[in-house]
Write a protein that holds these residues in place. Structure first.
Motif, PDB file in Angstrom:
ATOM      1  N   LEU A   1      18.853  -2.008   8.339  1.00 51.07           N
ATOM      2  CA  LEU A   1      18.752  -2.317   6.909  1.00 51.07           C
ATOM      3  C   LEU A   1      17.333  -2.070   6.396  1.00 51.07           C
ATOM      4  N   SER A   2      16.360  -2.433   7.209  1.00 45.70           N
ATOM      5  CA  SER A   2      14.957  -2.242   6.813  1.00 45.70           C
ATOM      6  C   SER A   2      14.653  -0.753   6.646  1.00 45.70           C
ATOM      7  N   ALA A   3      15.162   0.051   7.587  1.00 45.90           N
ATOM      8  CA  ALA A   3      14.931   1.504   7.500  1.00 45.90           C
ATOM      9  C   ALA A   3      15.652   2.074   6.281  1.00 45.90           C
ATOM     10  N   CYS A   4      16.858   1.541   6.018  1.00 48.37           N
ATOM     11  CA  CYS A   4      17.621   1.996   4.850  1.00 48.37           C
ATOM     12  C   CYS A   4      16.848   1.710   3.557  1.00 48.37           C
ATOM     13  N   LEU A   5      16.215   0.552   3.540  1.00 49.03           N
ATOM     14  CA  LEU A   5      15.408   0.155   2.378  1.00 49.03           C
ATOM     15  C   LEU A   5      14.264   1.150   2.131  1.00 49.03           C
ATOM     16  N   ASP A   6      13.723   1.680   3.222  1.00 48.40           N
ATOM     17  CA  ASP A   6      12.608   2.624   3.104  1.00 48.40           C
ATOM     18  C   ASP A   6      13.085   4.069   3.005  1.00 48.40           C
ATOM     19  N   GLY A   7      14.399   4.252   2.989  1.00 44.35           N
ATOM     20  CA  GLY A   7      14.936   5.611   2.856  1.00 44.35           C
ATOM     21  C   GLY A   7      14.794   6.439   4.107  1.00 44.35           C
ATOM     22  N   VAL A   8      14.684   5.793   5.276  1.00 48.09           N
ATOM     23  CA  VAL A   8      14.567   6.561   6.523  1.00 48.09           C
ATOM     24  C   VAL A   8      15.732   6.250   7.463  1.00 48.09           C
ATOM     25  N   CYS A   9      16.873   5.962   6.872  1.00 46.39           N
ATOM     26  CA  CYS A   9      18.068   5.661   7.668  1.00 46.39           C
ATOM     27  C   CYS A   9      18.530   6.952   8.367  1.00 46.39           C
ATOM     28  N   GLU A  10      18.805   6.842   9.655  1.00 43.86           N
ATOM     29  CA  GLU A  10      19.146   8.051  10.413  1.00 43.86           C
ATOM     30  C   GLU A  10      20.560   8.550  10.100  1.00 43.86           C
ATOM     31  N   ASP A  11      21.479   7.629   9.819  1.00 45.72           N
ATOM     32  CA  ASP A  11      22.867   8.024   9.557  1.00 45.72           C
ATOM     33  C   ASP A  11      23.377   7.276   8.325  1.00 45.72           C
TER      34      ASP A  11
ATOM     35  N   SER B   1       0.830  -1.211   0.000  1.00 47.35           N
ATOM     36  CA  SER B   1       0.000   0.000   0.000  1.00 47.35           C
ATOM     37  C   SER B   1       0.860   1.255   0.000  1.00 47.35           C
ATOM     38  N   GLN B   2       2.173   1.082   0.156  1.00 48.87           N
ATOM     39  CA  GLN B   2       3.121   2.203   0.053  1.00 48.87           C
ATOM     40  C   GLN B   2       2.851   3.317   1.076  1.00 48.87           C
ATOM     41  N   LEU B   3       2.385   2.949   2.254  1.00 43.21           N
ATOM     42  CA  LEU B   3       2.140   3.980   3.283  1.00 43.21           C
ATOM     43  C   LEU B   3       3.423   4.213   4.083  1.00 43.21           C
ATOM     44  N   ASP B   4       3.561   5.425   4.626  1.00 43.84           N
ATOM     45  CA  ASP B   4       4.763   5.709   5.419  1.00 43.84           C
ATOM     46  C   ASP B   4       4.588   5.223   6.864  1.00 43.84           C
ATOM     47  N   TYR B   5       5.693   5.261   7.595  1.00 42.92           N
ATOM     48  CA  TYR B   5       5.684   4.704   8.952  1.00 42.92           C
ATOM     49  C   TYR B   5       4.637   5.365   9.842  1.00 42.92           C
ATOM     50  N   GLU B   6       4.508   6.680   9.696  1.00 41.57           N
ATOM     51  CA  GLU B   6       3.592   7.406  10.573  1.00 41.57           C
ATOM     52  C   GLU B   6       2.142   6.961  10.334  1.00 41.57           C
ATOM     53  N   ALA B   7       1.798   6.855   9.058  1.00 37.10           N
ATOM     54  CA  ALA B   7       0.431   6.429   8.733  1.00 37.10           C
ATOM     55  C   ALA B   7       0.191   5.002   9.222  1.00 37.10           C
ATOM     56  N   ILE B   8       1.192   4.146   9.041  1.00 32.53           N
ATOM     57  CA  ILE B   8       1.038   2.751   9.493  1.00 32.53           C
ATOM     58  C   ILE B   8       0.849   2.710  11.011  1.00 32.53           C
ATOM     59  N   ALA B   9       1.648   3.533  11.707  1.00 34.20           N
ATOM     60  CA  ALA B   9       1.539   3.565  13.172  1.00 34.20           C
ATOM     61  C   ALA B   9       0.134   3.988  13.591  1.00 34.20           C
ATOM     62  N   GLN B  10      -0.434   4.954  12.872  1.00 36.22           N
ATOM     63  CA  GLN B  10      -1.795   5.399  13.206  1.00 36.22           C
ATOM     64  C   GLN B  10      -2.813   4.298  12.927  1.00 36.22           C
ATOM     65  N   ILE B  11      -2.618   3.609  11.820  1.00 38.55           N
ATOM     66  CA  ILE B  11      -3.596   2.587  11.437  1.00 38.55           C
ATOM     67  C   ILE B  11      -3.581   1.408  12.412  1.00 38.55           C
ATOM     68  N   VAL B  12      -2.383   0.944  12.750  1.00 40.93           N
ATOM     69  CA  VAL B  12      -2.333  -0.247  13.617  1.00 40.93           C
ATOM     70  C   VAL B  12      -2.327   0.142  15.094  1.00 40.93           C
ATOM     71  N   GLY B  13      -2.215   1.442  15.368  1.00 39.55           N
ATOM     72  CA  GLY B  13      -2.311   1.901  16.757  1.00 39.55           C
ATOM     73  C   GLY B  13      -1.121   1.524  17.609  1.00 39.55           C
ATOM     74  N   CYS B  14       0.074   1.717  17.076  1.00 44.11           N
ATOM     75  CA  CYS B  14       1.278   1.461  17.888  1.00 44.11           C
ATOM     76  C   CYS B  14       2.344   2.505  17.543  1.00 44.11           C
ATOM     77  N   PRO B  15       3.390   2.619  18.359  1.00 45.96           N
ATOM     78  CA  PRO B  15       4.431   3.626  18.082  1.00 45.96           C
ATOM     79  C   PRO B  15       5.205   3.310  16.799  1.00 45.96           C
ATOM     80  N   ILE B  16       5.814   4.340  16.250  1.00 47.49           N
ATOM     81  CA  ILE B  16       6.572   4.174  15.009  1.00 47.49           C
ATOM     82  C   ILE B  16       7.718   3.165  15.202  1.00 47.49           C
ATOM     83  N   GLY B  17       8.344   3.185  16.376  1.00 52.10           N
ATOM     84  CA  GLY B  17       9.436   2.243  16.654  1.00 52.10           C
ATOM     85  C   GLY B  17       8.984   0.797  16.526  1.00 52.10           C
TER      86      GLY B  17
END
Lengths: 187, 204
Positions: free
Chosen positions: B13-23, A147-163
């Motif tokens: 690596l996963s973050a790098c794949l998504d282009g959100v690598c911090e460093d 679905s090509q959604l970004d982390y923030e949107a996914i976090a909102q959808i599944v209701g958990c932190p971005i980490g």
């Protein structure tokens, strides 16, 4: 021509504008259908759940407020419905059908039957691997990769932190990598 | 080699794949220095490419039209004012029905047995004529089949034989003995006492 904002269409639909609602459905029918199909694992059930998703959206038009992105809201509804569907399926002891059932044929890769067969085989292994993921890993993988959604949107959808989204996504990808490596389908 | 990476490296690596690598610079340096890490990244990129190639089911051409028909076929929620126009009378009607259905005319309470009935009866006994008066009555008018104080003793003894006990042979023949009779009857249960009182009344 500039697209009418999703929320404006939603407001019109709430006031009884059927054309506005149809436009909303057309805008999202494919991504929602894809999401449902990847989550559920079979196309015919996915169509039912996608339909139910838009009906649920219509029912809630009077209550929702345009605070978040419209797509986030819609995927959130679809996510809840697919999880309910999976839960009900487990209760009834129903198994997922063949991974490629109801799917369109693999896009043509030229006139090489061997390559087409190989791509289909990889697709089957991957879909089986996705179906084998825990729902919480599967949903973030599908929302990100398909679905090509970004982390923030996914976090909102599944209701958990971005980490949590990051770590679940990493594990899901690793599981698929391991599966394809076992089948010698990766370099 | 394939399972040496830890969770942190996998997430990196996963973050790098998504282009959100911090460093990114640090990651590039590591990728140059660690071939396993570089291989893992290439594999993850291949997984991603294969995922993108999976065919996806498309909705039928009339999907949107069908969904719209179904959505608008259902009754839409009634707007506020109209809602109360119907809801209020309906609520009143329901309340009336419930009230009628649950209404019962007030019952006339059955007269409860007077717990002091036996005391009243004993008072009557206490006020009954003494032996002399009765003798005068006998002289005046012989009474046949009348319960005498002696019979009363027998009656009391019969009644108390089971539970009250201790009445047998008690001296309750005269009005002056009514106090001790009350004491003894206190030991009897309410039913026996009531029966006794009634019998006393009927015998008086």
């Amino acid at each position: 021509m500039q697209e009418v904002d999703d929320w404006i269409l939603a407001a019109r639909a709430r006031n009884g504008d059927q054309a506005a609602f149809t436009a909303l459905v057309r805008r999202y029918e494919r991504p929602i259908m894809h999401f449902c199909a990847r989550m559920i694992g079979n196309a015919s059930d996915a169509e039912d759940v996608a339909q139910e998703c838009f009906l649920a959206l219509h029912r809630s038009l009077g209550r929702i407020e345009p605070r978040a992105q419209f797509s986030t809201l819609l995927f959130g509804i679809a996510r809840n419905l697919t999880l309910n569907h999976l839960r009900d399926g487990r209760r009834r002891g129903r198994h997922m059908s063949s991974p490629m059932e109801g799917l369109e044929k693999e896009p043509s890769t030229g006139d090489q039957p061997d390559r087409r067969a190989q791509a289909a085989e990889i697709g089957t292994v991957l879909i089986e691997a996705i179906n084998g993921l825990a729902p919480e890993h599967r949903e973030v993988l599908v929302l990100r990769e398909l679905s090509q959604l970004d982390y923030e949107a996914i976090a909102q959808i599944v209701g958990c932190p971005i980490g949590t989204v990051r770590s679940r996504l990493a594990r899901a990808r690793e599981a698929l990598r391991v599966r394809l490596t076992e089948q010698d389908m990766l370099p | 080699m394939k399972n040496e990476l830890g969770e942190n490296d996998l997430e990196l690596l996963s973050a790098c794949l998504d282009g959100v690598c911090e460093d990114p610079a640090a990651l590039r340096a590591r990728l140059n220095a660690e071939p396993e890490l570089a291989l893992r990244l290439r594999q993850l990129q291949a997984v991603r490419a294969r995922l993108a190639a999976i065919p996806a089911p498309n909705p039928p051409a009339d999907f949107a039209a069908r969904v719209t028909r179904r959505a608008f076929a259902r009754k839409l929620p009634v707007p506020g004012a109209t809602f109360w126009m119907y809801a209020l009378p309906a609520a009143v009607a329901v309340l009336l029905v419930v009230a009628v259905a649950t209404h019962r005319p007030p019952k006339q309470e059955a007269a409860a047995p007077d717990p002091d009935a036996w005391r009243i009866a004993l008072n009557a006994v206490a006020e009954s004529p003494d032996a002399e008066t009765m003798a005068e009555w006998i002289d005046e008018e012989p009474i046949q089949d009348e319960t005498s104080p002696g019979d009363l003793v027998g009656t009391l003894a019969d009644l108390s034989a089971g539970e009250a006990g201790g009445l047998e042979g008690a001296d309750i023949g005269g009005p002056e003995s009514s106090a001790s009779l009350i004491d003894m009857m206190d030991q009897m249960n309410d039913v026996d006492a009531a029966v006794l009182a009634m019998r006393l009344k009927s015998g008086a």
